[in-house]
Design a protein around this motif. Structure first.
Motif, PDB file in Angstrom:
ATOM      1  N   PHE A 229     -16.718 -51.565  16.838  1.00 24.05           N
ATOM      2  CA  PHE A 229     -17.322 -51.270  18.150  1.00 24.05           C
ATOM      3  C   PHE A 229     -17.355 -49.777  18.456  1.00 24.05           C
ATOM      4  CE2 PHE A 229     -16.215 -55.684  18.398  1.00 24.05           C
ATOM      5  CZ  PHE A 229     -17.198 -56.254  19.197  1.00 24.05           C
TER       6      PHE A 229
ATOM      7  N   SER B 112     -19.742 -50.469  24.625  1.00 29.30           N
ATOM      8  CA  SER B 112     -19.826 -50.806  23.201  1.00 29.30           C
ATOM      9  C   SER B 112     -19.859 -52.313  22.989  1.00 29.30           C
ATOM     10  CB  SER B 112     -18.611 -50.229  22.482  1.00 29.30           C
ATOM     11  OG  SER B 112     -17.441 -50.912  22.917  1.00 29.30           O
TER      12      SER B 112
ATOM     13  N   ALA C  69     -25.161 -52.715  21.965  1.00 27.06           N
ATOM     14  CA  ALA C  69     -24.052 -53.650  22.185  1.00 27.06           C
ATOM     15  C   ALA C  69     -24.503 -55.088  21.932  1.00 27.06           C
ATOM     16  CB  ALA C  69     -23.509 -53.500  23.606  1.00 27.06           C
TER      17      ALA C  69
ATOM     18  N   LEU D  99     -27.398 -48.213  25.235  1.00 27.41           N
ATOM     19  CA  LEU D  99     -26.093 -48.837  25.017  1.00 27.41           C
ATOM     20  C   LEU D  99     -26.216 -50.353  25.059  1.00 27.41           C
ATOM     21  CD1 LEU D  99     -23.550 -46.662  27.094  1.00 27.41           C
ATOM     22  CD2 LEU D  99     -23.735 -46.828  24.617  1.00 27.41           C
TER      23      LEU D  99
ATOM     24  N   ILE E 276     -18.263 -42.992  22.941  1.00 24.33           N
ATOM     25  CA  ILE E 276     -19.274 -43.836  22.276  1.00 24.33           C
ATOM     26  C   ILE E 276     -20.682 -43.309  22.534  1.00 24.33           C
ATOM     27  CG2 ILE E 276     -17.875 -45.944  22.272  1.00 24.33           C
ATOM     28  CD1 ILE E 276     -19.564 -46.870  24.723  1.00 24.33           C
TER      29      ILE E 276
ATOM     30  N   ILE F 253     -15.111 -46.118  24.929  1.00 28.99           N
ATOM     31  CA  ILE F 253     -14.502 -47.421  24.734  1.00 28.99           C
ATOM     32  C   ILE F 253     -13.059 -47.221  25.202  1.00 28.99           C
ATOM     33  CG2 ILE F 253     -14.023 -46.878  22.297  1.00 28.99           C
ATOM     34  CD1 ILE F 253     -14.147 -49.842  21.657  1.00 28.99           C
TER      35      ILE F 253
END
Lengths: 801, 239
Positions: B66, B117, B144, B140, B83, B89
């Motif tokens: 991740f 993440s 994700a 993002l 991230i 994260i």
């Protein structure tokens, strides 16, 4: 004769032009780094410039004869390369190395290297420019006075042009113009029959033109407020205006809303807004339209209006007008809004006529474009309510503001504000709650000491504080709170589910009905500040929470180095969040610059032989001068930030005047037939000691003067020490040249290296000891430096006679 | 093989974790399970997180998948990691602490604001909850969603949207977990919380989360409790 005279005057012109270019470039870099990284990081430009000058000095020392012999070719060539470097180095740092992020220094080891590369690239224009300047000085030693003047004049003009440029252009647009000046300087020195050189210049010109047509995009740190907001969906910059005091951005996005610390009981909508930034840092959001409900009225910010409706309100650092709109909404008669950033006010009025423009044209509001401290010193009115700007920021700022001066939060500022209250007047200030608690503690300590200084025996009767889940709002009243007012406060907190934190008749069970804490340490700490345990808390708490002064105005610097062990034990690897990152980043950057200085300035000199017996004396003398000079310059810049209201004005003025003054001082030494270093050192040290004790009170006393008068006074104050400080270096060089000529290149190198390190360390030292003491330390550096060669110099004095 | 969200019962999850973890380690070649176990023991259990479901989820979800590649070596360090887009994260302990606080499990419907993440959503799913996750930054959200699918957490419902409005179609929620710090708690989120529901919100700098706030809705009253994962009382008033 005529050709020689012509060449001579052309060199004057070239020298002035390259000096203009380098200073204007330096000023533009200040804002470029302040925008892409953060404000205090920008001061490293000074160290970077010094690094370039120091490295150039070393190269010149090592290759003096070779360079002088090829002067006709080298001078235009160096200026040409300087021009290319001026245009291209910011482009390279942004386009190729723009990923550098000061906050990532602690999590990505590669960032250290990236910072070093960025510093190196930004140093190149100064290096090549300084090589050309140094070569002219070397060639024209006999007529140095006129050349110093050209250098000084150019530097002064460069400072002013840099500021003017920032008022009209983005910082990244300025370097190509500086490059054109450097290129013109090179062209001026072109001699006949140099066709290849002409071709090189044309090539350079086309490169500069290319950068001018397509300047680099500024690569912001991903942690800058502006970067984060621009990541929101459909976010767009709706207004962008350059300004010397900081470029302005207004950003719109459907997802942008603001309701700082609003009550959990607020069930109304949170209206959309636009965010406003200066140099990439958010200064606030636009207030909602007049007809919509304002969630700010359901936040702790509304406390003073719940106590009593004021007739007139003074809002300091009015910014986007949120506090002004609230004052009008809640029935205030008249509002004086003080905002130092004039272009910001104009931009908001133009781009947000319905939200901000109406506030500006409202007959009940008087907008003043002036620094808040100046207004407090100048204004003769009294106010029912004074609204101070917020302390801290939501979510903290990772300690990045540790080096940030906050002149409105000093003891002196709070006392000035207190004096402007009517007998029933209130002063209000809101702090975000941090953890471990620091900002609210220092704020309360400052308020309590302000009350005591005003003769209040029992401050608790004059202070009210309430707490939401994220904010604490303080109200300080000139006279004790009445029973009716205390009742109003309780009704307000009950309505919005806040908790009273400090009230004269507070019961312990009232303190956390709606917003519970895991333990009662906050209350213990707050109570301690109001009783005889305050000094013990100042002494024993893990952070500095005592009030700050104008001499050391770093409200957000809480770190105590002697508590680091205890902190590490408490948090283990989690220590970092509790440190002030600004301090650490500055420390790391200083280390990197020191390494570069050693590498670029001192290492090449190891090729030269040294006289071991005298080496340490040279080190002491020229190192001391380098450090003393830079500590003085940086102390002056920071003092004038408070005085002039804007860092970039202060930096431009101090750098310009110090260079000019020192150049005059240096030129004057050429007329001395007898060298008395001890006398000059004593004079410099004495002057600095005098300034250490008198400068701050003098600036405070003259704060009410109009801006132009303050500029003139600042120039007059800076000039005498600048002239004196320009003398010890050339005197020392002359003496060294007679006694130990082999040491002369080392003297240049050591001075350059210590200047770089001194400049990088100055702010860190000021944070610890204050500006006055920094000036005292600068004086000591001058005394120590002369002590190192005192005996020999006495001998030379006799010899000179 | 991965355990998808909605797995039946905490005991079964624990059992499956124990049985399947070695298998995934073999199949993945290097799933860094030793580091993960050490992370749980040294950073999470040592700081007082006890909930077995949370601990099992933390042992299971491959945190290193991740984080950006450049940060992979530090994935199990005791700290948050960047991230991109100015987001992080969270530190493993904070993720575990937030998870334990809202007590996810089968039958619990949880809304996450700030997918980031996807790690927190994966932990909640691994704990058996029905997870809805919203991310405002489209880049993002996309990455994700893909990551969660690739790693076997396809049951996590994600969408790129403004978290302010919550996810009204699936409301009310037993708990709402806000992983991105916010200067106000959006009223729609409080509305979408069940009576007696919990909302956990981080309060701290974007880079270094320092404390958490628990919002509890009881009838018409909403209260907050400050949760301090690390106790800090270095100055004590003299008695």
């Amino acid at each position: 004769m005529t050709i020689a005279a012509g060449l001579c005057s052309r060199r004057h012109l070239a020298l002035a032009l390259i000096s203009v270019a380098l200073l204007a470039f330096q000023i533009s870099l200040l804002q470029l780094l302040a925008t892409s990284q953060w404000h205090d990081f920008a001061y490293f430009v000074i160290s970077i410039a010094l690094l370039g000058f120091g490295a150039a000095g070393t190269i010149l020392s090592l290759n003096r004869t070779w360079m002088v012999e090829r002067q006709e070719l080298l001078l235009p060539l160096l200026l040409c390369i300087a021009a290319v470097a001026l245009a291209v180095s910011p482009w390279l740092t942004q386009a190729l190395f723009g990923g550098f992020d000061s906050l990532l220094l602690f999590v990505e080891p590669g960032e250290m290297l990236r910072l070093a590369v960025v510093a190196f690239l930004l140093m190149l224009p100064f290096f090549f420019g300084a090589l050309a300047i140094g070569l002219i000085f070397t060639i024209e030693t006999e007529k140095i006075g006129g050349y110093y003047f050209a250098n000084m004049f150019g530097s002064g003009i460069g400072s002013m042009l840099g500021l003017l440029g920032l008022a009209w252009m983005l910082p990244q647009q300025i370097p190509p113009f500086c490059a054109l000046l450097a290129l013109t300087a090179g062209a001026v020195l072109l001699t006949e029959g140099r066709k290849i050189m002409l071709a090189v210049m044309l090539l350079a010109l086309s490169l500069v033109a290319a950068v001018m047509v397509k300047p680099t995009q500024l690569h912001l740190s991903q942690y800058k407020d502006l970067s984060r907001i621009l990541d929101l969906p459909e976010a767009m910059i709706v207004a962008h205006r350059p300004a010397a005091a900081g470029q302005i951005h207004i950003v719109a996005s459907p997802a942008l809303r603001s309701a700082a610390g609003v009550s959990l009981n607020w069930s109304g909508p949170i209206p959309g807004t636009r965010a406003v930034f200066v140099n990439g840092d958010m200064v606030g959001t636009l207030p909602p339209l007049a007809e919509t409900d304002n969630p700010r009225d359901a936040s702790t910010y509304a406390l003073p209006y719940a106590i009593r409706t004021p007739n007139n309100v003074l809002v300091l650092n009015a910014g986007t007008g949120a506090a002004v709109a609230q004052a009008l909404d809640l029935g205030t008669g008249t509002v004086v809004a003080v905002e130092p950033h004039g272009p910001l006010t104009e931009t908001l009025a133009t781009n947000a006529p319905n939200r901000f423009g109406l506030l500006l044209t409202n007959p009940r509001v008087d907008w003043q474009t002036v620094a808040p401290r100046t207004w407090l010193a100048r204004d003769r009115q009294s106010y029912d309510l004074i609204v101070m700007p917020d302390v801290g920021s939501f979510g903290g700022n990772a300690g990045l503001f540790a080096l940030h001066e906050q002149p409105l939060l000093t003891r002196e500022a709070l006392r000035s504000a207190w004096k402007k209250l009517t007998p029933q007047g209130l002063l209000t200030i809101t702090s975000w709650v941090d953890y471990p608690v620091r900002n609210p503690l220092r704020l309360l300590a400052s308020l309590v000491e302000t009350l005591e200084a005003a003769g209040v025996v029992d401050p608790i009767y004059h202070i009210a504080a309430i707490r939401s889940w994220g904010t604490i709002t303080f109200c300080v009243k000139r006279t004790p709170f009445t029973t009716h007012e205390l009742h109003n406060i309780r009704a307000f907190v009950e309505r919005w589910a806040f908790d009273p934190l400090l009230l004269a008749d507070l019961r312990p069970e009232e303190r956390q009905r709606y917003n519970r804490l895991q333990d009662d340490s906050l209350f213990v700490l707050f109570d301690s500040l109001l009783d005889e345990e305050r000094e013990a808390l100042y002494r024993d708490y893990a952070f500095r929470v005592w009030p700050v002064s104008d001499d050391q105005p770093f409200f957000s610097q809480f770190l105590r180095w002697n508590r680091l062990d205890a902190m590490t034990e408490l948090y283990g690897q989690q220590t970092l969040p509790f440190l002030e990152l600004g301090m650490l980043v500055a420390g790391l950057a200083a280390l990197i610059l020191a390494a570069l200085a050693a590498l670029l300035i001192l290492l090449p000199l190891t090729r030269l032989p040294r006289q071991e017996r005298h080496g340490w004396k040279t080190l002491l003398y020229f190192g001391g001068l380098g450090i003393g000079y830079m500590w003085t310059e940086l102390a002056m810049i920071h003092r004038l930030v408070f005085y002039l209201g804007q860092p970039v004005y202060a930096a431009a003025l101090v750098v310009g005047v110090m260079l000019a003054g020192s150049a005059i001082g240096s030129a004057l030494t050429g007329r001395f037939t007898v060298l008395r270093p001890r006398r000059f050192a004593a004079l410099v040290a004495g002057t600095l000691l005098l300034y250490a004790s008198l400068l701050t009170p003098l600036l405070q006393a003259s704060l009410p003067l109009p801006f132009p008068a303050r500029i003139i006074l600042a120039v007059l104050l800076l000039f005498p020490p600048a002239v004196l400080m320009g003398m010890p270096f050339p005197i020392g060089l002359r003496l060294l040249n007679r006694l130990h000529p082999i040491e002369v290149p080392w003297a240049f190198g050591i001075n350059g290296c210590f200047s770089v390190v001194g400049a990088a360390m100055a702010t860190l030292i000021a944070v610890e000891v204050g500006y006055s003491l920094l000036l005292v330390l600068a004086a000591c550096a001058y005394l120590v430096s002369v002590g190192g060669r005192f005996r020999e110099m006495s001998g030379v004095r006799e010899y000179d006679r | 093989m991965r355990i998808a969200c909605g797995a039946p019962g905490r005991g079964l999850i624990l059992f499956l974790c124990i049985v399947l973890l070695p298998l995934t380690a073999v199949s993945a070649g290097n799933d860094r399970s030793k580091e993960r176990l050490a992370m749980v023991t040294e950073q999470i259990v040592a700081r007082g997180v006890k909930d077995p479901v949370t601990l099992a989820a933390m042992r299971e979800v491959p945190r290193h998948r991740f984080v950006p590649l450049v940060q992979a070596a530090s994935a199990y360090d005791d700290r948050p990691l960047p991230i991109g887009h100015g987001q992080t994260i969270s530190q493993p302990f904070i993720v575990a602490y937030m998870t334990e606080t809202i007590q996810p499990g089968p039958g619990k419907k949880i809304l996450e604001i700030g997918t980031g993440s996807g790690y927190q959503a994966a932990i909640l799913a691994a704990a058996g909850a029905e997870v809805y996750s919203i991310e405002i930054i489209p880049a993002l959200a996309d990455s994700a969603t893909q990551r969660l699918r690739k790693l076997g957490y396809a049951a996590v419902r994600t969408r790129a949207a403004d978290g302010y409005y919550g996810w009204a179609e699936h409301a009310p929620f037993d708990a709402i977990i806000v992983t991105a710090a916010t200067e106000f708690v959006p009223p729609p989120l409080i509305e979408q919380l069940k009576d007696g529901g919990l909302m956990i919100v981080p309060v701290g700098s974007p880079f270094f989360m320092q404390t958490l706030m628990l919002v509890q809705k009881t009838g018409e009253t909403t209260t907050s409790t400050s949760l301090m994962p690390v106790r800090f009382v270095p100055f004590q008033r003299a008695e």
